[in-house]
Motif scaffolding. Structure first.
Motif, PDB file in Angstrom:
ATOM      1  N   LYS A   1      29.636  59.221  16.404  1.00  0.00           N
ATOM      2  CA  LYS A   1      30.097  59.015  17.788  1.00  0.00           C
ATOM      3  C   LYS A   1      30.733  57.630  17.897  1.00  0.00           C
ATOM      4  N   VAL A   2      30.064  56.642  17.299  1.00  0.00           N
ATOM      5  CA  VAL A   2      30.565  55.264  17.395  1.00  0.00           C
ATOM      6  C   VAL A   2      30.659  54.640  16.009  1.00  0.00           C
ATOM      7  N   LEU A   3      31.862  54.227  15.656  1.00  0.00           N
ATOM      8  CA  LEU A   3      32.052  53.500  14.408  1.00  0.00           C
ATOM      9  C   LEU A   3      32.227  52.022  14.748  1.00  0.00           C
ATOM     10  N   ILE A   4      31.428  51.174  14.097  1.00  0.00           N
ATOM     11  CA  ILE A   4      31.535  49.731  14.332  1.00  0.00           C
ATOM     12  C   ILE A   4      32.143  49.118  13.081  1.00  0.00           C
ATOM     13  N   ILE A   5      33.193  48.327  13.265  1.00  0.00           N
ATOM     14  CA  ILE A   5      33.852  47.719  12.110  1.00  0.00           C
ATOM     15  C   ILE A   5      33.637  46.211  12.175  1.00  0.00           C
ATOM     16  N   GLY A   6      32.858  45.687  11.244  1.00  0.00           N
ATOM     17  CA  GLY A   6      32.578  44.248  11.225  1.00  0.00           C
ATOM     18  C   GLY A   6      31.089  43.977  11.342  1.00  0.00           C
ATOM     19  N   SER A   7      30.650  42.899  10.681  1.00  0.00           N
ATOM     20  CA  SER A   7      29.206  42.673  10.565  1.00  0.00           C
ATOM     21  C   SER A   7      28.803  41.243  10.928  1.00  0.00           C
ATOM     22  N   GLY A   8      29.507  40.668  11.902  1.00  0.00           N
ATOM     23  CA  GLY A   8      29.054  39.389  12.459  1.00  0.00           C
ATOM     24  C   GLY A   8      28.121  39.662  13.641  1.00  0.00           C
TER      25      GLY A   8
END
Ligand code: NAP
Length: 313
Positions: free
Chosen positions: A8-15
């Motif tokens: 449903k939700v893709l998060i790009i980045g890990s800060g």
């Protein structure tokens, strides 16, 4: 053969923005997937003490990011060590292709790719990158034990790097193009009190001077910003700390940007110019750029994505 996953939700980045979005999206039962990118943990993994993260008088940047990752994971966020290389955002579900060949389809995407150190763009800076020229004191400071080092810039990063480098260097020279620092007053106090640091005002880097074989830095030539006069400062290491630029490569031709390339969002929200795509943290924030404000925007992005998904069904 590439493998496909839907979320449903893709998060790009890990800060801080990405992991906070992971915490909130997980708690909203959206089963998010977070792709960490090239530098898991982001910019804070290349710092040392962080003294302005609420609840921790002092915490090491890398430790804080390990804790944030563990927190997101514990809430149910799936964390993937991969790099998104392509985004297709013309129709839904959106498609993200990763370096490994994996593809992710998503109903909503939270972009939290952060920012990267800027360079001056001098040919000699490029020539000696990795051979005396660096943009990361915590990564490379150790190589200059007992040597003289120059730091270019006048913001928080430059002052923090200069202070950190005194742990190794015999002398640190901070070169700044004005006679006033942008850095927080508490950092300026520490800088001016440190006997190993000399500050040269009204100067900018003109050229890095060094040897060819082996490649190595011997000095820098600096230029007076008032009268153009050139002078040399001997040093074995040069740390360029002149700010950061948003990491927008994936979307700069797709989403609206402003203020020199930052992703534009509707004021007071994380909504970008494409419905279902949200942006949080340093890639959209040209003003505050703090870990805590990035985390706040990560929270907002997860709540905005939750609302978007609920309204799309
Ligand atoms: P910054 O605040 O934008 O400062 C960049 C510095 O580099 C400025 O002093 C600027 O000079 C100088 N500069 C820029 N372009 C230059 C050029 N071409 N030649 C010479 N000098 C140049 O960047 P930053 O220090 O990387 O900080 C970025 C953000 O992260 C800020 O919001 C900062 O507060 C935050 N940050 C916070 C912490 C913390 O809270 N502990 C630590 C690090 C960073 P001028 O001043 O003349 O413009």
């Amino acid at each position: 053969m590439s493998d496909y996953h839907h979320t449903k939700v893709l998060i790009i980045g890990s800060g801080p923005a990405g992991y906070t979005a992971g915490v909130y999206a997980s708690r909203a039962m959206l089963s998010p997937i977070l792709i960490q990118g090239i530098e898991p943990g982001g910019q804070l993994t290349t710092t040392t003490e962080v003294e302005n993260w609420p609840g921790d008088t002092e915490v090491q940047g890398p430790d804080l990011m390990v804790r944030m990752e563990a927190h997101a994971k514990a809430m149910g966020c799936e964390i993937i060590g991969d790099i998104v290389t392509k985004l297709e955002l013309k129709s839904r579900p959106f498609i993200a292709t990763c370096d490994s060949g994996s593809k992710y389809t998503a109903d909503a995407i939270i972009l939290a790719t952060g920012a990267r150190a800027k360079w001056l763009g001098l040919p000699s800076e490029e020539k000696y990158k990795g051979f005396g020229v660096s943009a990361c004191a915590t990564c490379d400071g150790f190589f200059y034990r007992g040597q003289e080092i120059a730091v270019i810039g006048g913001g928080n990063t430059a002052v923090e790097e200069a202070l950190f480098l005194t742990n190794f260097a015999s002398k640190v020279t901070l070169i700044h193009r004005r006679d006033e620092l942008r850095a927080e007053k508490i950092l300026q106090d520490r800088l001016f009190k440190n006997p190993k640091i000399e500050t040269i005002w009204f100067h900018e880097l003109d050229e890095v001077i060094g040897t060819d074989s082996p490649l190595g830095v011997e000095a820098i030539r600096i230029k007076n910003t008032k009268n153009g006069k050139l002078s040399e400062v001997p040093c074995k290491g040069v740390f360029v700390a002149i700010g950061h630029a948003p990491a927008t490569e994936l979307v700069k031709d797709i989403l609206e940007t402003h203020n020199g390339g930052y992703i534009k969002v509707e004021p007071g929200t994380t909504r970008t110019s494409i419905p279902g795509i949200f942006a949080a943290g340093d890639l959209t924030d040209h003003i505050y750029r703090q870990a805590v404000t990035s985390a706040g925007m990560g929270c907002m992005a997860a709540l905005d994505a939750e609302k978007f998904i609920a309204e799309s069904n």
